[in-house]
Design a protein around this motif. Structure first.
Motif, PDB file in Angstrom:
ATOM      1  N   VAL A   1      14.619   8.905 -35.003  1.00 30.78           N
ATOM      2  CA  VAL A   1      13.723   9.956 -35.521  1.00 30.78           C
ATOM      3  C   VAL A   1      13.930  11.234 -34.706  1.00 30.78           C
ATOM      4  O   VAL A   1      13.818  12.348 -35.239  1.00 30.78           O
ATOM      5  CB  VAL A   1      12.251   9.468 -35.547  1.00 30.78           C
ATOM      6  CG1 VAL A   1      11.574   9.504 -34.219  1.00 30.78           C
ATOM      7  CG2 VAL A   1      11.444  10.273 -36.556  1.00 30.78           C
ATOM      8  N   LEU A   2      14.319  11.109 -33.442  1.00 32.08           N
ATOM      9  CA  LEU A   2      14.636  12.299 -32.645  1.00 32.08           C
ATOM     10  C   LEU A   2      15.934  12.946 -33.140  1.00 32.08           C
ATOM     11  O   LEU A   2      16.063  14.176 -33.139  1.00 32.08           O
ATOM     12  CB  LEU A   2      14.749  11.935 -31.161  1.00 32.08           C
ATOM     13  CG  LEU A   2      13.406  11.597 -30.483  1.00 32.08           C
ATOM     14  CD1 LEU A   2      13.631  11.015 -29.098  1.00 32.08           C
ATOM     15  CD2 LEU A   2      12.506  12.822 -30.401  1.00 32.08           C
TER      16      LEU A   2
ATOM     17  N   VAL B   1      16.937  12.854 -36.297  1.00 34.72           N
ATOM     18  CA  VAL B   1      16.540  13.541 -37.535  1.00 34.72           C
ATOM     19  C   VAL B   1      15.841  14.855 -37.193  1.00 34.72           C
ATOM     20  O   VAL B   1      16.082  15.895 -37.810  1.00 34.72           O
ATOM     21  CB  VAL B   1      15.612  12.627 -38.376  1.00 34.72           C
ATOM     22  CG1 VAL B   1      15.036  13.378 -39.557  1.00 34.72           C
ATOM     23  CG2 VAL B   1      16.372  11.397 -38.855  1.00 34.72           C
ATOM     24  N   HIS B   2      14.989  14.803 -36.166  1.00 37.82           N
ATOM     25  CA  HIS B   2      14.249  15.988 -35.726  1.00 37.82           C
ATOM     26  C   HIS B   2      15.222  17.086 -35.284  1.00 37.82           C
ATOM     27  O   HIS B   2      15.074  18.256 -35.660  1.00 37.82           O
ATOM     28  CB  HIS B   2      13.316  15.586 -34.577  1.00 37.82           C
ATOM     29  CG  HIS B   2      12.467  16.697 -34.071  1.00 37.82           C
ATOM     30  ND1 HIS B   2      11.273  17.050 -34.652  1.00 37.82           N
ATOM     31  CD2 HIS B   2      12.662  17.550 -33.039  1.00 37.82           C
ATOM     32  CE1 HIS B   2      10.762  18.073 -33.998  1.00 37.82           C
ATOM     33  NE2 HIS B   2      11.579  18.401 -33.009  1.00 37.82           N
TER      34      HIS B   2
ATOM     35  N   HIS C   1      16.779  18.713 -38.273  1.00 35.42           N
ATOM     36  CA  HIS C   1      15.899  19.702 -38.924  1.00 35.42           C
ATOM     37  C   HIS C   1      16.085  21.084 -38.306  1.00 35.42           C
ATOM     38  O   HIS C   1      15.957  22.096 -38.982  1.00 35.42           O
ATOM     39  CB  HIS C   1      14.436  19.295 -38.765  1.00 35.42           C
ATOM     40  CG  HIS C   1      14.014  18.243 -39.741  1.00 35.42           C
ATOM     41  ND1 HIS C   1      12.943  17.417 -39.519  1.00 35.42           N
ATOM     42  CD2 HIS C   1      14.525  17.884 -40.942  1.00 35.42           C
ATOM     43  CE1 HIS C   1      12.811  16.588 -40.539  1.00 35.42           C
ATOM     44  NE2 HIS C   1      13.758  16.852 -41.409  1.00 35.42           N
ATOM     45  N   HIS C   2      16.349  21.118 -37.000  1.00 34.64           N
ATOM     46  CA  HIS C   2      16.488  22.391 -36.302  1.00 34.64           C
ATOM     47  C   HIS C   2      17.947  22.827 -36.200  1.00 34.64           C
ATOM     48  O   HIS C   2      18.257  23.764 -35.477  1.00 34.64           O
ATOM     49  CB  HIS C   2      15.870  22.286 -34.903  1.00 34.64           C
ATOM     50  CG  HIS C   2      14.382  22.089 -34.946  1.00 34.64           C
ATOM     51  ND1 HIS C   2      13.498  23.130 -35.057  1.00 34.64           N
ATOM     52  CD2 HIS C   2      13.638  20.962 -34.948  1.00 34.64           C
ATOM     53  CE1 HIS C   2      12.256  22.642 -35.106  1.00 34.64           C
ATOM     54  NE2 HIS C   2      12.328  21.320 -35.047  1.00 34.64           N
TER      55      HIS C   2
ATOM     56  N   PHE D   1       7.628   7.841 -38.832  1.00 36.02           N
ATOM     57  CA  PHE D   1       9.075   7.817 -38.598  1.00 36.02           C
ATOM     58  C   PHE D   1       9.861   8.114 -39.876  1.00 36.02           C
ATOM     59  O   PHE D   1      10.864   8.799 -39.850  1.00 36.02           O
ATOM     60  CB  PHE D   1       9.513   6.460 -38.029  1.00 36.02           C
ATOM     61  CG  PHE D   1       9.194   6.275 -36.580  1.00 36.02           C
ATOM     62  CD1 PHE D   1       8.575   7.284 -35.851  1.00 36.02           C
ATOM     63  CD2 PHE D   1       9.514   5.099 -35.927  1.00 36.02           C
ATOM     64  CE1 PHE D   1       8.281   7.124 -34.509  1.00 36.02           C
ATOM     65  CE2 PHE D   1       9.226   4.927 -34.579  1.00 36.02           C
ATOM     66  CZ  PHE D   1       8.606   5.929 -33.869  1.00 36.02           C
TER      67      PHE D   1
ATOM     68  N   HIS E   1      17.033  24.894 -44.785  1.00 36.76           N
ATOM     69  CA  HIS E   1      17.827  23.718 -45.067  1.00 36.76           C
ATOM     70  C   HIS E   1      17.590  23.174 -46.466  1.00 36.76           C
ATOM     71  O   HIS E   1      18.236  22.231 -46.876  1.00 36.76           O
ATOM     72  CB  HIS E   1      17.559  22.631 -44.022  1.00 36.76           C
ATOM     73  CG  HIS E   1      16.164  22.103 -44.060  1.00 36.76           C
ATOM     74  ND1 HIS E   1      15.118  22.777 -43.529  1.00 36.76           N
ATOM     75  CD2 HIS E   1      15.675  20.976 -44.605  1.00 36.76           C
ATOM     76  CE1 HIS E   1      14.020  22.060 -43.720  1.00 36.76           C
ATOM     77  NE2 HIS E   1      14.326  20.979 -44.368  1.00 36.76           N
TER      78      HIS E   1
ATOM     79  N   PRO F   1       9.873  22.521 -40.419  1.00 36.82           N
ATOM     80  CA  PRO F   1       9.977  21.341 -39.558  1.00 36.82           C
ATOM     81  C   PRO F   1       9.101  21.490 -38.324  1.00 36.82           C
ATOM     82  O   PRO F   1       8.941  22.590 -37.801  1.00 36.82           O
ATOM     83  CB  PRO F   1      11.464  21.302 -39.188  1.00 36.82           C
ATOM     84  CG  PRO F   1      11.982  22.664 -39.445  1.00 36.82           C
ATOM     85  CD  PRO F   1      11.152  23.222 -40.552  1.00 36.82           C
TER      86      PRO F   1
ATOM     87  N   THR G   1       8.164  17.228 -30.247  1.00 36.84           N
ATOM     88  CA  THR G   1       8.378  15.812 -30.511  1.00 36.84           C
ATOM     89  C   THR G   1       7.180  14.984 -30.048  1.00 36.84           C
ATOM     90  O   THR G   1       7.272  13.764 -29.950  1.00 36.84           O
ATOM     91  CB  THR G   1       9.654  15.318 -29.790  1.00 36.84           C
ATOM     92  OG1 THR G   1       9.524  15.634 -28.407  1.00 36.84           O
ATOM     93  CG2 THR G   1      10.890  15.958 -30.335  1.00 36.84           C
TER      94      THR G   1
ATOM     95  N   ILE H   1       6.133  12.129 -32.364  1.00 32.92           N
ATOM     96  CA  ILE H   1       7.064  10.993 -32.358  1.00 32.92           C
ATOM     97  C   ILE H   1       6.758  10.080 -31.173  1.00 32.92           C
ATOM     98  O   ILE H   1       6.653   8.858 -31.320  1.00 32.92           O
ATOM     99  CB  ILE H   1       8.523  11.489 -32.283  1.00 32.92           C
ATOM    100  CG1 ILE H   1       8.859  12.284 -33.545  1.00 32.92           C
ATOM    101  CG2 ILE H   1       9.480  10.325 -32.091  1.00 32.92           C
ATOM    102  CD1 ILE H   1      10.164  13.036 -33.473  1.00 32.92           C
TER     103      ILE H   1
END
Lengths: 144, 289
Positions: free
Chosen positions: B95-96, B98-99, B102-103, A77, A3, A16, A20, A23
């Motif tokens: 944020v999830l 955004v996560h 990323h994938h 975050f 990316h 990445p 999760t 988070i």
């Protein structure tokens, strides 16, 4: 990494993160800190007879806890913690101005209060919980 | 990749690459947020200055003690805790999103971005309810030598210090008819016209002064700072919701899929987290301390 191929200036990137877990862990930390803050706030409400230094101490603790929350939001975050050191510094160093900003202006506000209490007798009689007694230096603060 | 083969340290300031190792848009978003933090900081610090310059400031536990659906019940800070929880939760869903970006997971981005928008709208709805409650509330106060009924506006604050019973009782004798009607209405379920037709003596007879909890008027600056700062924050939430809706439309239209990356979601995410970050300090300054 795929990316980042669009941007020539981004020369190095972390893969990445897969899960999760981090988070959600941060979410729980933020939630627990908020609950502690609220219970401290309610402690001040339920025990109003506490000495004023105890109130001040609790308020200080709440401020520090809020800074901890800010750290987690910005670092995890907003992913600032994952950036390179140069990037972190270009954001964090200018924010140091807040140290002067908060200190100077709160000092100024306190000095104004001290002066008004000393010279404006109307304020002294009508708005103070404990009016200044003659010879009492504790109410004069550090600004006047 | 070269970095895995060699152990030489990257020198970010040698030229040919960004010394900050982020793309232009993201760096500028960070700089914008930094300047915005000074705007909010200036507002909150001026509030602190005024608060430090007065001898009395209302306790947030007295001002923010109601919850929709529980009228008349003393629940200090309960509703604002809910608002804080909503905003933290929406930060997590962002944020999830955004996560997922990323994938390259389009479905994940759509799902979490939608929840973030729902959270933002829920927060705005809560704020609208809170403002309405404060602006339409009726609180008995001592002004001059008579009682009045006022709400929390930018010109008036009804949360001064408590007035003792003797002073409140004597002020009741000077209170005009229309205020007496309002005072009785606070604790009695009687139609307005019926109260208006009664004499002052009858109305005074129905008022239990101790029950009124009469206060003096509080610092006028309270309303301006509260509505100004929470309003400015609410405006940020609103614009954040708009940005997120734009991101959602672009995602469903495969704009990011064609582009090959979801970095735009990251920038919108930075803005959204900043809104949450500011709330941490608004919450601290107005509700906790």
């Amino acid at each position: 990494m795929e990316h980042n191929t669009q941007f020539a200036e981004v020369t190095h990137a972390h893969a990445p993160s897969e899960g999760t877990a981090r988070i959600w862990k941060t979410f729980w930390i933020l939630l627990v800190i908020t609950i502690i803050e609220l219970s401290l706030g309610l402690t001040m409400y339920l025990f109003p007879a506490m000495p004023s230094w105890a109130h001040l101490f609790i308020k200080g603790v709440i401020c520090i806890l809020s800074l901890a929350k800010a750290f987690y939001i910005v670092s995890i975050f907003m992913h600032l913690g994952d950036e390179i050191r140069n990037m972190i510094m270009t954001i964090v160093v200018p924010l140091m101005l807040f140290v002067w900003f908060i200190g100077a202006f709160l000092w100024d506000g306190n000095a104004y209060r001290t002066m008004r209490n000393r010279y404006d007798k109307y304020k002294e009689e009508h708005t103070m919980e404990r009016p200044i007694q003659k010879g009492d230096t504790t109410q004069h603060g550090f600004g006047g | 990749m070269a970095t895995t083969a060699t152990v030489t340290k990257t020198n970010w300031w040698n030229g040919g690459k960004s010394p900050f190792n982020v793309e232009y848009g993201k760096l500028m978003m960070w700089y914008f947020l930094m300047s915005d933090s000074f705007t909010f900081g200036a507002f909150l610090i001026s509030y602190g200055t005024i608060r430090f310059s007065t001898n009395y400031w209302p306790s947030p536990n007295d001002v923010f003690n109601s919850f929709p659906g529980f009228e008349g019940v003393n629940l200090p800070l309960a509703f604002v805790s809910l608002m804080t929880f909503i905003l933290i939760m929406s930060s997590v869903t962002m944020v999830l999103a955004v996560h997922s970006g990323h994938h390259g997971n389009k479905k994940g981005v759509v799902k979490w971005l939608s929840w973030t928008i729902v959270g933002g709208l829920a927060f705005l709805a809560c704020q609208a309810m809170e403002w309405t409650h404060l602006l339409t509330g009726e609180h008995p106060v001592l002004i001059g030598n008579q009682l009045d009924v006022i709400s929390q506006t930018t010109r008036m604050n009804p949360w001064g210090q408590h007035v003792d019973l003797a002073a409140a009782t004597s002020a009741l004798q000077h209170t005009p008819h229309d205020v007496l009607v309002k005072l009785v209405g606070l604790h009695h379920e009687v139609p307005q016209q019926q109260l208006a037709a009664m004499t002052d003596e009858q109305l005074r007879g129905m008022i239990n002064v101790a029950e009124l909890h009469v206060r003096e008027t509080g610092p006028v600056a309270f309303g301006g700072f509260f509505y100004g700062i929470t309003g400015f924050h609410g405006f940020h939430v609103f614009s954040g919701v708009c940005i997120n809706i734009a991101m959602l439309v672009m995602t469903t239209n495969n704009v990011f899929e064609r582009r090959g990356h979801y970095l735009m979601i990251e920038k919108a995410g930075l803005y959204w987290h900043f809104v949450d970050l500011v709330w941490v300090f608004v919450f601290l300054c107005f509700y906790l301390i």
